[in-house]
Design an enzyme around this catalytic site. Structure first.
Site, PDB file in Angstrom:
ATOM      1  N   HIS A  29      16.178  80.247  -1.855  1.00 26.08           N
ATOM      2  CA  HIS A  29      17.051  81.172  -1.134  1.00 26.08           C
ATOM      3  C   HIS A  29      17.878  81.953  -2.153  1.00 26.08           C
ATOM      4  O   HIS A  29      18.409  81.358  -3.101  1.00 26.08           O
ATOM      5  CB  HIS A  29      17.968  80.403  -0.173  1.00 26.08           C
ATOM      6  CG  HIS A  29      18.860  81.315   0.597  1.00 26.08           C
ATOM      7  ND1 HIS A  29      18.388  82.078   1.645  1.00 26.08           N
ATOM      8  CD2 HIS A  29      20.169  81.616   0.456  1.00 26.08           C
ATOM      9  CE1 HIS A  29      19.385  82.822   2.110  1.00 26.08           C
ATOM     10  NE2 HIS A  29      20.484  82.555   1.413  1.00 26.08           N
ATOM     11  N   ARG A  43      10.619  82.908   8.003  1.00 26.48           N
ATOM     12  CA  ARG A  43      10.635  82.293   9.323  1.00 26.48           C
ATOM     13  C   ARG A  43      11.296  80.932   9.234  1.00 26.48           C
ATOM     14  O   ARG A  43      11.181  80.273   8.195  1.00 26.48           O
ATOM     15  CB  ARG A  43       9.193  82.030   9.773  1.00 26.48           C
ATOM     16  CG  ARG A  43       8.715  82.950  10.762  1.00 26.48           C
ATOM     17  CD  ARG A  43       7.236  82.904  10.955  1.00 26.48           C
ATOM     18  NE  ARG A  43       6.815  84.274  11.072  1.00 26.48           N
ATOM     19  CZ  ARG A  43       7.056  85.019  12.129  1.00 26.48           C
ATOM     20  NH1 ARG A  43       7.629  84.493  13.199  1.00 26.48           N
ATOM     21  NH2 ARG A  43       6.715  86.277  12.151  1.00 26.48           N
ATOM     22  N   ASP A  63      18.083  77.208   6.022  1.00 29.84           N
ATOM     23  CA  ASP A  63      18.569  77.159   4.635  1.00 29.84           C
ATOM     24  C   ASP A  63      19.577  76.018   4.459  1.00 29.84           C
ATOM     25  O   ASP A  63      20.649  76.190   3.888  1.00 29.84           O
ATOM     26  CB  ASP A  63      19.212  78.510   4.252  1.00 29.84           C
ATOM     27  CG  ASP A  63      18.212  79.648   4.319  1.00 29.84           C
ATOM     28  OD1 ASP A  63      17.040  79.427   3.989  1.00 29.84           O
ATOM     29  OD2 ASP A  63      18.604  80.771   4.692  1.00 29.84           O
ATOM     30  N   ASP A  67      14.818  71.207   5.960  1.00 24.73           N
ATOM     31  CA  ASP A  67      14.930  70.420   7.189  1.00 24.73           C
ATOM     32  C   ASP A  67      14.980  71.396   8.358  1.00 24.73           C
ATOM     33  O   ASP A  67      14.678  72.579   8.179  1.00 24.73           O
ATOM     34  CB  ASP A  67      16.132  69.466   7.127  1.00 24.73           C
ATOM     35  CG  ASP A  67      17.465  70.206   7.037  1.00 24.73           C
ATOM     36  OD1 ASP A  67      17.486  71.444   7.259  1.00 24.73           O
ATOM     37  OD2 ASP A  67      18.482  69.550   6.764  1.00 24.73           O
ATOM     38  N   GLY A 112       5.594  88.221  -2.833  1.00 25.64           N
ATOM     39  CA  GLY A 112       5.004  87.059  -3.501  1.00 25.64           C
ATOM     40  C   GLY A 112       5.294  86.942  -4.984  1.00 25.64           C
ATOM     41  O   GLY A 112       4.519  86.323  -5.724  1.00 25.64           O
ATOM     42  N   SER A 113       6.428  87.473  -5.451  1.00 25.11           N
ATOM     43  CA  SER A 113       6.708  87.351  -6.892  1.00 25.11           C
ATOM     44  C   SER A 113       7.045  85.899  -7.257  1.00 25.11           C
ATOM     45  O   SER A 113       6.716  85.445  -8.361  1.00 25.11           O
ATOM     46  CB  SER A 113       7.818  88.305  -7.334  1.00 25.11           C
ATOM     47  OG  SER A 113       9.076  87.888  -6.854  1.00 25.11           O
ATOM     48  N   GLY A 157      17.409  72.760   9.970  1.00 19.05           N
ATOM     49  CA  GLY A 157      18.427  73.807   9.957  1.00 19.05           C
ATOM     50  C   GLY A 157      17.969  74.975   9.080  1.00 19.05           C
ATOM     51  O   GLY A 157      17.074  74.827   8.249  1.00 19.05           O
TER      52      GLY A 157
HETATM   53  C1  GAR Z   1      13.135  86.101  -2.663  1.00 24.30           C
HETATM   54  O1  GAR Z   1      14.293  86.749  -3.158  1.00 24.30           O
HETATM   55  C2  GAR Z   1      13.500  84.837  -1.925  1.00 24.30           C
HETATM   56  O2  GAR Z   1      14.582  84.158  -2.481  1.00 24.30           O
HETATM   57  C3  GAR Z   1      13.855  85.400  -0.564  1.00 24.30           C
HETATM   58  O3  GAR Z   1      12.897  86.388  -0.325  1.00 24.30           O
HETATM   59  C4  GAR Z   1      12.484  86.947  -1.573  1.00 24.30           C
HETATM   60  C5  GAR Z   1      10.975  86.897  -1.640  1.00 24.30           C
HETATM   61  O4  GAR Z   1      10.505  87.552  -2.779  1.00 24.30           O
HETATM   62  N1  GAR Z   1      13.826  84.369   0.449  1.00 24.30           N
HETATM   63  C6  GAR Z   1      14.697  84.305   1.460  1.00 24.30           C
HETATM   64  O5  GAR Z   1      15.558  85.139   1.640  1.00 24.30           O
HETATM   65  C7  GAR Z   1      14.540  83.106   2.375  1.00 24.30           C
HETATM   66  N2  GAR Z   1      15.692  82.944   3.210  1.00 24.30           N
HETATM   67  P1  GAR Z   1       9.020  87.310  -3.281  1.00 24.30           P
HETATM   68  O6  GAR Z   1       8.117  87.538  -2.060  1.00 24.30           O
HETATM   69  O7  GAR Z   1       8.808  88.349  -4.332  1.00 24.30           O
HETATM   70  O8  GAR Z   1       8.916  85.909  -3.797  1.00 24.30           O
END
Ligand code: GAR
Length: 215
Positions: free
Chosen positions: A109, A91, A145, A141, A12-13, A143
């Protein structure tokens, strides 16, 4: 004021960076609800600390994936959420939630889409040996990413980078562009035309990045 709902699976950063920008008065928004799909998601601790309501739903306890997302959509609608923010939500979002919030779900992403979608975007980029990678905020959407791009930011990649070093470099930029995209949305400056997101007041700066720099 824009009502936000946040979906997260872990640390959750990115959620924290949005909380911080709201609390600093730089985004006129209120986080109405955090929903997590993992019981031990650290994002919940952040919600508690900032008095944000949260819910945990175990996807396995729903008859189908669609039912899981119907429940999420119901909880968000009940709280008058206007924009749904996926912050490390691991998800693929399904139709019931997308239909409930058309062009009103954002995702971040850790790669320059359409390169390296899916899991471990940073590892995919490091393993491929690209010289530049980065991160992308986009509308969601059906798809993976795949939806219209809102903001991207680039970082150089070194041949010696590992998944960890590249992830850390990209994450710093994630924490800047995600709140920025939400701010633009909250100011009514984003308009989706097909695949293209028009941004009012946006001026293209004709700068090029070459990595490694030309000798
Ligand atoms: C982040 O790097 C985000 O871009 C990635 O997960 C991490 C979550 O970090 N998301 C994906 O890969 C989605 N396809 P966080 O929980 O510290 O925000």
């Amino acid at each position: 004021m824009l009502n936000l709902g946040v979906l997260a699976s872990g640390r959750g950063s990115n959620f924290q960076s949005i909380i911080d920008e709201i609390e600093a008065g730089r985004i006129n928004a209120s986080i109405k609800l955090l929903i997590v799909d993992k019981a031990d998601a650290y994002a919940v601790e952040r919600a508690k600390k900032h008095s944000i309501g949260y819910l945990y739903f175990n996807p396995k306890q729903f008859p189908s994936k669609d039912d899981f997302f119907i429940k999420i959509a119901d909880e968000l609608k009940t709280r008058d959420v206007e924009l749904v923010v996926l912050a490390g939500f691991m998800r693929i979002v399904r139709k019931p939630l997308i239909d409930a919030f058309p062009n009103r779900i954002m995702n971040i992403h850790p790669a320059l889409l359409p390169s390296f979608p899916g899991l471990h975007g940073q590892k995919q980029a490091a393993d491929y040996g690209v010289r530049i990678s980065g991160c992308t905020v986009h509308f969601v959407d059906e798809g993976m990413d795949n939806g219209p791009v809102i903001i991207q930011a680039a970082v150089p990649v070194s041949p010696d980078d590992t998944e960890e070093t590249l992830s850390a470099r990209i994450l710093k930029l994630e924490h800047r562009i995600y709140p920025e995209a939400i701010r633009l949305y909250s100011e009514g400056r984003l308009r989706v035309e097909g695949r293209i997101v028009k941004i009012s007041g946006y001026e293209l700066k004709d700068e090029y990045i070459v990595n490694p720099p030309l000798g």
